[in-house]
Design a protein around this motif. Structure first.
Motif, mmCIF file in Angstrom:
data_model
loop_
_atom_site.group_PDB
_atom_site.id
_atom_site.type_symbol
_atom_site.label_atom_id
_atom_site.label_comp_id
_atom_site.label_asym_id
_atom_site.label_seq_id
_atom_site.Cartn_x
_atom_site.Cartn_y
_atom_site.Cartn_z
ATOM 1 N N ARG A 70 -6.325 -23.037 28.268
ATOM 2 C CA ARG A 70 -5.166 -23.369 27.429
ATOM 3 C C ARG A 70 -4.085 -24.132 28.185
ATOM 4 N NH1 ARG A 70 -3.563 -18.182 23.891
ATOM 5 N NH2 ARG A 70 -2.684 -19.848 22.613
ATOM 6 N N TRP A 71 -4.415 -24.667 29.328
ATOM 7 C CA TRP A 71 -3.384 -25.292 30.164
ATOM 8 C C TRP A 71 -3.025 -26.701 29.714
ATOM 9 C CZ3 TRP A 71 -4.466 -29.845 32.719
ATOM 10 C CH2 TRP A 71 -5.817 -30.202 32.831
ATOM 11 N N LYS A 72 -3.925 -27.382 29.023
ATOM 12 C CA LYS A 72 -3.718 -28.797 28.717
ATOM 13 C C LYS A 72 -3.283 -28.981 27.272
ATOM 14 C CE LYS A 72 -6.016 -33.297 29.156
ATOM 15 N NZ LYS A 72 -7.292 -33.992 29.493
ATOM 16 N N ALA A 73 -2.214 -29.765 27.091
ATOM 17 C CA ALA A 73 -1.761 -30.074 25.736
ATOM 18 C C ALA A 73 -2.761 -31.010 25.058
ATOM 19 C CB ALA A 73 -0.382 -30.721 25.780
ATOM 20 N N SER A 74 -2.819 -30.942 23.748
ATOM 21 C CA SER A 74 -3.713 -31.830 23.008
ATOM 22 C C SER A 74 -3.154 -33.251 23.017
ATOM 23 C CB SER A 74 -3.862 -31.347 21.570
ATOM 24 O OG SER A 74 -2.641 -31.518 20.861
ATOM 25 N N GLN A 89 -0.242 -33.472 20.685
ATOM 26 C CA GLN A 89 0.989 -32.914 21.253
ATOM 27 C C GLN A 89 1.604 -33.869 22.262
ATOM 28 O OE1 GLN A 89 -0.857 -29.240 22.604
ATOM 29 N NE2 GLN A 89 0.424 -28.041 21.217
ATOM 30 N N GLU A 90 0.787 -34.465 23.118
ATOM 31 C CA GLU A 90 1.307 -35.382 24.126
ATOM 32 C C GLU A 90 1.938 -36.608 23.478
ATOM 33 O OE1 GLU A 90 -1.766 -36.236 26.920
ATOM 34 O OE2 GLU A 90 -1.526 -34.319 27.974
ATOM 35 N N LEU A 91 1.307 -37.114 22.442
ATOM 36 C CA LEU A 91 1.858 -38.281 21.748
ATOM 37 C C LEU A 91 3.189 -37.940 21.083
ATOM 38 C CD1 LEU A 91 1.311 -41.234 20.993
ATOM 39 C CD2 LEU A 91 0.191 -40.419 18.915
ATOM 40 N N ALA A 92 3.271 -36.744 20.505
ATOM 41 C CA ALA A 92 4.500 -36.338 19.817
ATOM 42 C C ALA A 92 5.662 -36.162 20.778
ATOM 43 C CB ALA A 92 4.252 -35.046 19.044
#
Length: 225
Positions: free
Chosen positions: A92-96, A99-102
């Motif tokens: 669960r460490w990496k944002a989707s 999410q990163e684009l937002a």
């Protein structure tokens, strides 16, 4: 350098952060990371640096908020925050990508035109070095400068590592200061790589910890560091 003080006489405990404490947590981490080599490289220039670092840690907390126990605190019963840690559980460490684009416009305001490419280099380097094996990830640990050396940071790390040991799970982090490597080694972390950032940036040390033996004694907020 801030003078070290004794732990509060009223004592303190380890708990999850409350949503209403997000700004206070960010302010604490901004003070703790004011001289961090990687953070100051991503946020060049002293003007407004602490404010911008605090804005960064508000964004970082948003990523942790959906995760149970993602933001942990050492705090007094009266609500004084002494140290904070951001943890992610296995897988669960990496944002989707969504999410990163937002969050990209928010990060652009934090780092500015000069710092944003550096922040992107840091993220890409960390992602490439991140291990695939399941683990708990300590992305951030910060102690109020006035409380450094009193054991509150140690207590905060020990609390989660005791949980890792009970579950037989590994842990991982990156240290942005060579002077912090021995601190983490005392918990059983070992350096796996030295990671120099691109374009003359500072070096990070990736560190991995295998689960240790489970003890009957509960971890105590003892002053080790």
């Amino acid at each position: 350098m801030n003078a070290r003080t004794a732990p509060p006489s009223s004592g303190y405990g380890i708990r999850c952060a409350r949503p209403a404490e997000a700004r206070a947590v960010a302010a604490l981490l901004a003070r703790a990371f004011a001289d961090d080599p990687v953070m100051t490289w991503m946020v060049p220039g002293p003007a407004g640096r602490e404010r911008r670092i605090a804005a960064y840690f508000r964004l970082a907390q948003r990523q942790q908020r959906p995760r149970a126990g993602g933001v942990r605190l050492a705090a007094t019963s009266g609500g004084r925050l002494l140290a904070a840690a951001l943890w992610s559980g296995p897988g669960r460490w990496k944002a989707s990508a969504v999410q990163e684009l937002a969050t990209l416009p928010h990060y652009a305001r934090v780092f500015g035109a000069r710092g944003l490419p550096r922040a992107a280099d840091v993220q890409n380097s960390l992602h490439e070095a991140h291990p695939d094996a399941p683990h708990w990830y300590l992305s951030t640990l910060g102690t109020d400068p006035a409380m450094q050396g009193t054991g509150v940071g140690t207590a905060l790390v020990r609390e989660q590592l005791a949980h890792c040991d009970r579950l037989g799970q590994c842990a991982y982090l990156e240290s942005s200061k060579a002077s912090n490597v021995p601190f983490y080694e005392r918990f059983g972390f070992r350096v796996t790589h030295e990671l120099p950032l691109p374009d003359g940036g500072p070096t990070l040390w990736t560190m991995w910890r295998e689960p240790g033996p489970v003890t009957d004694a509960a971890p105590e907020p003892a002053p080790v560091r």
